[in-house]
Write a protein that holds these residues in place. Structure first.
Motif, PDB file in Angstrom:
ATOM      1  N   SER A  36      -4.291  33.002 117.776  1.00 15.00           N
ATOM      2  CA  SER A  36      -5.482  33.553 117.019  1.00 15.00           C
ATOM      3  C   SER A  36      -4.633  34.346 114.961  1.00 15.00           C
ATOM      4  CB  SER A  36      -6.357  34.629 117.624  1.00 15.00           C
ATOM      5  OG  SER A  36      -5.718  35.141 118.472  1.00 15.00           O
ATOM      6  N   LYS A  76      -7.348  30.940 112.818  1.00 12.98           N
ATOM      7  CA  LYS A  76      -8.109  32.214 113.326  1.00 12.98           C
ATOM      8  C   LYS A  76      -9.693  31.333 114.147  1.00 12.98           C
ATOM      9  CE  LYS A  76     -12.260  34.048 110.473  1.00 12.98           C
ATOM     10  NZ  LYS A  76     -12.703  34.365 109.131  1.00 12.98           N
ATOM     11  N   ASN A  77      -9.932  32.150 115.256  1.00 10.68           N
ATOM     12  CA  ASN A  77     -11.479  31.836 115.998  1.00 10.68           C
ATOM     13  C   ASN A  77     -10.639  30.073 116.582  1.00 10.68           C
ATOM     14  OD1 ASN A  77     -12.812  33.711 115.469  1.00 10.68           O
ATOM     15  ND2 ASN A  77     -13.876  32.664 113.777  1.00 10.68           N
ATOM     16  N   LYS A  95     -11.185  27.502 119.423  1.00  7.79           N
ATOM     17  CA  LYS A  95     -11.694  27.197 120.153  1.00  7.79           C
ATOM     18  C   LYS A  95     -10.985  26.325 121.555  1.00  7.79           C
ATOM     19  CE  LYS A  95     -15.512  28.190 117.356  1.00  7.79           C
ATOM     20  NZ  LYS A  95     -15.032  28.847 116.659  1.00  7.79           N
ATOM     21  N   PRO A 139      -9.387  41.012 122.810  1.00 15.21           N
ATOM     22  CA  PRO A 139     -11.118  41.152 122.340  1.00 15.21           C
ATOM     23  C   PRO A 139     -11.719  40.229 122.956  1.00 15.21           C
ATOM     24  CG  PRO A 139      -8.448  40.402 120.584  1.00 15.21           C
ATOM     25  CD  PRO A 139      -8.477  40.072 121.608  1.00 15.21           C
ATOM     26  N   LYS A 140     -12.747  40.904 122.510  1.00 14.51           N
ATOM     27  CA  LYS A 140     -13.669  40.587 124.073  1.00 14.51           C
ATOM     28  C   LYS A 140     -14.625  39.619 123.505  1.00 14.51           C
ATOM     29  CE  LYS A 140     -18.238  42.098 124.973  1.00 14.51           C
ATOM     30  NZ  LYS A 140     -19.639  43.188 125.123  1.00 14.51           N
ATOM     31  N   LYS A 141     -13.972  38.922 121.857  1.00  8.57           N
ATOM     32  CA  LYS A 141     -14.774  37.513 121.679  1.00  8.57           C
ATOM     33  C   LYS A 141     -13.768  36.648 122.476  1.00  8.57           C
ATOM     34  CE  LYS A 141     -12.073  37.927 116.814  1.00  8.57           C
ATOM     35  NZ  LYS A 141     -11.697  37.733 115.758  1.00  8.57           N
ATOM     36  N   PHE A 142     -12.318  36.541 122.908  1.00  7.45           N
ATOM     37  CA  PHE A 142     -11.706  35.515 123.327  1.00  7.45           C
ATOM     38  C   PHE A 142     -11.604  35.295 124.864  1.00  7.45           C
ATOM     39  CE2 PHE A 142      -9.097  36.075 118.788  1.00  7.45           C
ATOM     40  CZ  PHE A 142      -9.900  35.126 118.919  1.00  7.45           C
ATOM     41  N   ARG A 143     -12.283  36.435 125.324  1.00  2.00           N
ATOM     42  CA  ARG A 143     -11.963  36.643 127.140  1.00  2.00           C
ATOM     43  C   ARG A 143     -13.457  35.948 127.629  1.00  2.00           C
ATOM     44  NH1 ARG A 143     -13.412  43.518 127.364  1.00  2.00           N
ATOM     45  NH2 ARG A 143     -11.362  43.644 125.497  1.00  2.00           N
ATOM     46  N   ALA A 144     -13.856  35.026 127.238  1.00  3.96           N
ATOM     47  CA  ALA A 144     -14.809  34.125 127.369  1.00  3.96           C
ATOM     48  C   ALA A 144     -13.820  32.618 127.474  1.00  3.96           C
ATOM     49  CB  ALA A 144     -16.637  33.597 127.111  1.00  3.96           C
TER      50      ALA A 144
END
Length: 237
Positions: free
Chosen positions: A115, A119-120, A122, A215-220
């Protein structure tokens, strides 16, 4: 021997390619399906046009290169592959004609590192689902591919490489532990963007510390692939 080594991104895959490339009995090829992957998917990766211009975009041409006798009279070819490049449009039958290795790294480490460069990311970007899919394909076909953890290579480089060579019926070569700073002639054109750390190195990095807290956005994303990683870890040498 055509040695196909499969991993996701940010997984010391370049360092392991450098390691084998130090052997006089090996030539190396760097991510030969990258241009085909970008062409088939339309993904906008860094240096996309330069990557596409540097390699064949027809996967059948790539496969013929990977399954023919090695160039330069070398006994073996090291093929560095990204699992996510093997989209469904690319045939897999050729994989049964080569020797396959799967290189693992904990998802939290992969996502944290990747990351920073892309960026971001998937699910399809980090390669874990495709990795276990390819592993199961080979196992279902009666093969026993080798699985190795990058953590073990960094912690005990010589010991782990000796074990890996033993599984491949190769003599260990101490030259595998060191390479010159500044890159390799086998690097793909994308090396300028992705290979900075290994270009500054002369050997495998120090052992990794504690797992990074994502970061929280990557934990899933980590939760989606951790079971795939843990399943393959059961087969590590």
């Amino acid at each position: 021997m055509q040695l196909a080594v499969w991993s996701g991104p940010r997984n010391i895959s370049t360092a392991l390619m450098y390691s084998f490339a130090q052997r006089k009995d090996f030539v190396a090829i760097d991510e030969p399906f990258y241009a085909a992957y970008l062409s088939l998917t339309g993904l906008d990766h860094p240096m996309r046009e330069k990557v596409i211009a540097s390699q064949p975009t027809d996967p059948e041409i790539v496969i013929r290169t990977l399954t023919k006798p090695q160039p330069d009279g070398a006994a073996h070819m090291y093929q560095k592959h990204m699992t996510q490049h093997m989209v469904d449009a690319i045939s897999r039958d050729w994989m049964e004609t080569v020797t396959n290795i799967f290189l693992l790294r904990h998802p939290a480490r992969v996502i944290s590192s990747f990351s920073k460069k892309y960026k971001n990311p998937k699910l399809h970007d980090i390669g874990f689902q495709k990795q276990i899919e390819l592993f199961r394909f080979l196992c279902d076909a009666g093969h026993s591919p080798v699985v190795v953890n990058s953590y073990d290579i960094r912690r005990f480089p010589e010991k782990t490489l000796k074990k890996l060579c033993l599984h491949l019926s190769l003599d260990f070569d101490p030259a595998m532990l060191r390479w010159d700073i500044g890159g390799s002639r086998y690097d793909g054109v994308w090396a300028k963007h992705w290979y900075g750390a290994v270009h500054r190195s002369t050997g495998f990095s120090e052992p990794e510390g504690q797992l990074p807290r994502l970061p929280k956005k990557f934990r899933a994303l980590e939760r989606q692939v951790i079971s795939d990683y843990e399943e393959m870890m059961q087969y590590c040498i």
